[in-house]
Motif scaffolding. Structure first.
Motif, PDB file in Angstrom:
ATOM      1  N   VAL A 101       0.839  -1.206   0.000  1.00  0.00           N
ATOM      2  CA  VAL A 101       0.000   0.000   0.000  1.00  0.00           C
ATOM      3  C   VAL A 101       0.871   1.251   0.000  1.00  0.00           C
ATOM      4  CG1 VAL A 101      -1.604   1.361   1.401  1.00  0.00           C
ATOM      5  CG2 VAL A 101      -2.007  -1.088   1.055  1.00  0.00           C
ATOM      6  N   ASN A 102       1.900   1.254   0.811  1.00  0.00           N
ATOM      7  CA  ASN A 102       2.783   2.425   0.895  1.00  0.00           C
ATOM      8  C   ASN A 102       3.491   2.686  -0.428  1.00  0.00           C
ATOM      9  OD1 ASN A 102       2.034   2.591   3.569  1.00  0.00           O
ATOM     10  ND2 ASN A 102       3.931   1.701   4.365  1.00  0.00           N
ATOM     11  N   ALA A 103       3.828   1.626  -1.153  1.00  0.00           N
ATOM     12  CA  ALA A 103       4.557   1.775  -2.413  1.00  0.00           C
ATOM     13  C   ALA A 103       3.639   2.061  -3.598  1.00  0.00           C
ATOM     14  CB  ALA A 103       5.367   0.511  -2.686  1.00  0.00           C
ATOM     15  N   ALA A 104       2.356   1.807  -3.438  1.00  0.00           N
ATOM     16  CA  ALA A 104       1.424   1.874  -4.566  1.00  0.00           C
ATOM     17  C   ALA A 104       1.099   3.307  -4.956  1.00  0.00           C
ATOM     18  CB  ALA A 104       0.141   1.129  -4.220  1.00  0.00           C
ATOM     19  N   ASN A 105       0.800   3.469  -6.238  1.00  0.00           N
ATOM     20  CA  ASN A 105       0.250   4.716  -6.763  1.00  0.00           C
ATOM     21  C   ASN A 105      -1.234   4.526  -7.045  1.00  0.00           C
ATOM     22  OD1 ASN A 105       2.784   6.227  -6.905  1.00  0.00           O
ATOM     23  ND2 ASN A 105       3.317   4.843  -8.586  1.00  0.00           N
ATOM     24  N   ASP A 106      -1.911   5.635  -7.313  1.00  0.00           N
ATOM     25  CA  ASP A 106      -3.332   5.559  -7.603  1.00  0.00           C
ATOM     26  C   ASP A 106      -3.623   4.619  -8.764  1.00  0.00           C
ATOM     27  OD1 ASP A 106      -4.859   7.242  -5.774  1.00  0.00           O
ATOM     28  OD2 ASP A 106      -3.627   8.861  -6.548  1.00  0.00           O
ATOM     29  N   SER A 107      -4.672   3.828  -8.605  1.00  0.00           N
ATOM     30  CA  SER A 107      -5.181   2.870  -9.592  1.00  0.00           C
ATOM     31  C   SER A 107      -4.367   1.584  -9.661  1.00  0.00           C
ATOM     32  CB  SER A 107      -5.293   3.495 -10.985  1.00  0.00           C
ATOM     33  OG  SER A 107      -6.204   4.585 -10.957  1.00  0.00           O
ATOM     34  N   ASP A 108      -3.374   1.415  -8.804  1.00  0.00           N
ATOM     35  CA  ASP A 108      -2.649   0.153  -8.746  1.00  0.00           C
ATOM     36  C   ASP A 108      -3.515  -0.937  -8.116  1.00  0.00           C
ATOM     37  OD1 ASP A 108      -0.465   1.323  -9.892  1.00  0.00           O
ATOM     38  OD2 ASP A 108       0.752   1.386  -8.072  1.00  0.00           O
ATOM     39  N   THR A 109      -3.144  -2.187  -8.383  1.00  0.00           N
ATOM     40  CA  THR A 109      -3.823  -3.344  -7.808  1.00  0.00           C
ATOM     41  C   THR A 109      -2.844  -4.107  -6.930  1.00  0.00           C
ATOM     42  OG1 THR A 109      -5.336  -3.566  -9.678  1.00  0.00           O
ATOM     43  CG2 THR A 109      -5.007  -5.511  -8.302  1.00  0.00           C
ATOM     44  N   ILE A 110      -3.237  -4.353  -5.702  1.00  0.00           N
ATOM     45  CA  ILE A 110      -2.425  -5.122  -4.766  1.00  0.00           C
ATOM     46  C   ILE A 110      -2.995  -6.529  -4.692  1.00  0.00           C
ATOM     47  CG2 ILE A 110      -1.714  -5.339  -2.357  1.00  0.00           C
ATOM     48  CD1 ILE A 110      -1.782  -2.259  -2.237  1.00  0.00           C
ATOM     49  N   ILE A 111      -2.182  -7.520  -5.092  1.00  0.00           N
ATOM     50  CA  ILE A 111      -2.617  -8.906  -5.172  1.00  0.00           C
ATOM     51  C   ILE A 111      -1.954  -9.674  -4.030  1.00  0.00           C
ATOM     52  CG2 ILE A 111      -2.669 -10.977  -6.587  1.00  0.00           C
ATOM     53  CD1 ILE A 111      -2.479  -9.139  -9.044  1.00  0.00           C
ATOM     54  N   VAL A 112      -2.778 -10.220  -3.151  1.00  0.00           N
ATOM     55  CA  VAL A 112      -2.271 -10.842  -1.925  1.00  0.00           C
ATOM     56  C   VAL A 112      -2.395 -12.359  -2.044  1.00  0.00           C
ATOM     57  CG1 VAL A 112      -2.435 -10.920   0.585  1.00  0.00           C
ATOM     58  CG2 VAL A 112      -2.996  -8.796  -0.642  1.00  0.00           C
ATOM     59  N   HIS A 113      -1.252 -13.037  -1.881  1.00  0.00           N
ATOM     60  CA  HIS A 113      -1.214 -14.492  -1.975  1.00  0.00           C
ATOM     61  C   HIS A 113      -1.506 -15.116  -0.614  1.00  0.00           C
ATOM     62  CE1 HIS A 113       0.797 -14.642  -6.069  1.00  0.00           C
ATOM     63  NE2 HIS A 113       0.888 -13.353  -5.749  1.00  0.00           N
ATOM     64  N   ASN A 114      -1.740 -16.427  -0.614  1.00  0.00           N
ATOM     65  CA  ASN A 114      -2.074 -17.138   0.621  1.00  0.00           C
ATOM     66  C   ASN A 114      -1.031 -16.879   1.705  1.00  0.00           C
ATOM     67  OD1 ASN A 114      -4.545 -18.400   0.615  1.00  0.00           O
ATOM     68  ND2 ASN A 114      -3.801 -20.278  -0.359  1.00  0.00           N
ATOM     69  N   GLY A 115      -1.528 -16.871   2.938  1.00  0.00           N
ATOM     70  CA  GLY A 115      -0.665 -16.640   4.082  1.00  0.00           C
ATOM     71  C   GLY A 115      -1.431 -15.917   5.161  1.00  0.00           C
TER      72      GLY A 115
END
Length: 282
Positions: A101-115
């Motif tokens: 989230v801290n590294a993301a820019n507007d309209s980016d997608t953060i994809i979270v893998h199992n864990g």
């Protein structure tokens, strides 16, 4: 628990609700778990209606304090780079959701893998999509007094949160305030306060397909765009509580087991449909 203690205790039995609108705190009968049942059977819609004990004007009143913005163009002026995907998980570029989230820019997608992610995620003034990878169901385990996902904006960002198992902590599972459009869909939420708390949203709010076990299910304080609360499974003291909606609201196809009430609606200035909800007491 601050949002729950003020609720008035009401009894309920199993009932399938087509259209039910909360007017005044009173018990109408053992076979109903909500204050007023407007019609039965098929779909019913109410237009230009303020649902309360007052007369219904055709347009909302002027408000003071936090007003609906004249335009949401500001959110589209924030994107300065092409959107990218940021992967989170073991062996991925980011070890925590917050780091992505801290590294993301507007309209980016953060994809979270199992864990299991032992963190409380704070999103401030960013338009983002946070989603699970494929069929993965990552666990976000909040351990403190803040929401597991805490989303706030003063520049009308959009937010999507989908595909997570959200648990732990003594605050809300997902808290959203000040955004334009919000989508919280397909999550499993277990928390000690409210599953999804939408405080002040200036665009549309889609809160669909979630499974929630919490003292409060879904609480909507103020929304200015269309509201959908569809297909959720909720086990709670109260199921769905809508305080103020300035556009169209649709609360349909929810399965709710509640102690106090299944669906409560205070004020809707547009139209509302409440259809096919299955509500039981415990």
């Amino acid at each position: 628990m601050r949002k729950i203690l003020s609720r008035i205790n009401r009894c309920s039995l199993a009932v399938t609700v087509s259209v039910v609108l909360l007017l005044q705190p009173m018990v109408v009968g053992a076979s109903q778990n909500l204050i007023l049942q407007a019609g039965s059977g098929g779909s019913t819609s109410l237009s230009s209606t303020k649902v309360s004990g007052e007369a219904a004007p055709l347009s909302p009143p002027e408000s003071s304090g936090s007003n609906k913005p004249e335009t949401l163009l500001a959110k589209s002026q924030l994107t300065t780079a092409d959107p990218v995907d940021l992967d989170v998980g073991s062996g991925q570029p980011y070890a925590t959701i917050q780091a992505a989230v801290n590294a993301a820019n507007d309209s980016d997608t953060i994809i979270v893998h199992n864990g299991t992610y032992n963190e409380m995620v704070t999103i401030l003034n960013k338009t983002l999509t946070l989603m699970s990878y494929g069929t993965d169901v990552p666990l976000v385990n909040g351990t403190g007094a803040a929401p597991c996902f805490n989303v706030t904006s003063n520049v009308y960002n959009d937010i999507t949160i989908t595909g997570f198992n959200i648990t732990g902590g003594s605050a809300d599972g997902v808290y959203v305030n000040g955004t334009a459009d919000v989508n919280v869909t397909g999550n499993t939420i277990y928390t000690d306060d409210t599953g999804i708390y939408v405080d002040n949203v200036f665009g549309t709010a889609h809160l669909n397909g979630n499974t929630i076990t919490a003292p409060g299910g879904i609480l909507v304080n103020v929304t200015y765009g269309d509201l959908q609360v569809n297909g959720n499974s909720i086990y709670s003291i109260y199921g769905v509580n809508i305080e103020t909606e300035y556009a169209q609201a649709d609360v349909s196809g929810n399965n709710i087991t509640s102690l106090e009430f299944g669906i409560g609606v205070d004020a809707v200035w547009g139209g509302i449909q409440v259809n096919g909800n299955n509500i039981t007491s415990y």
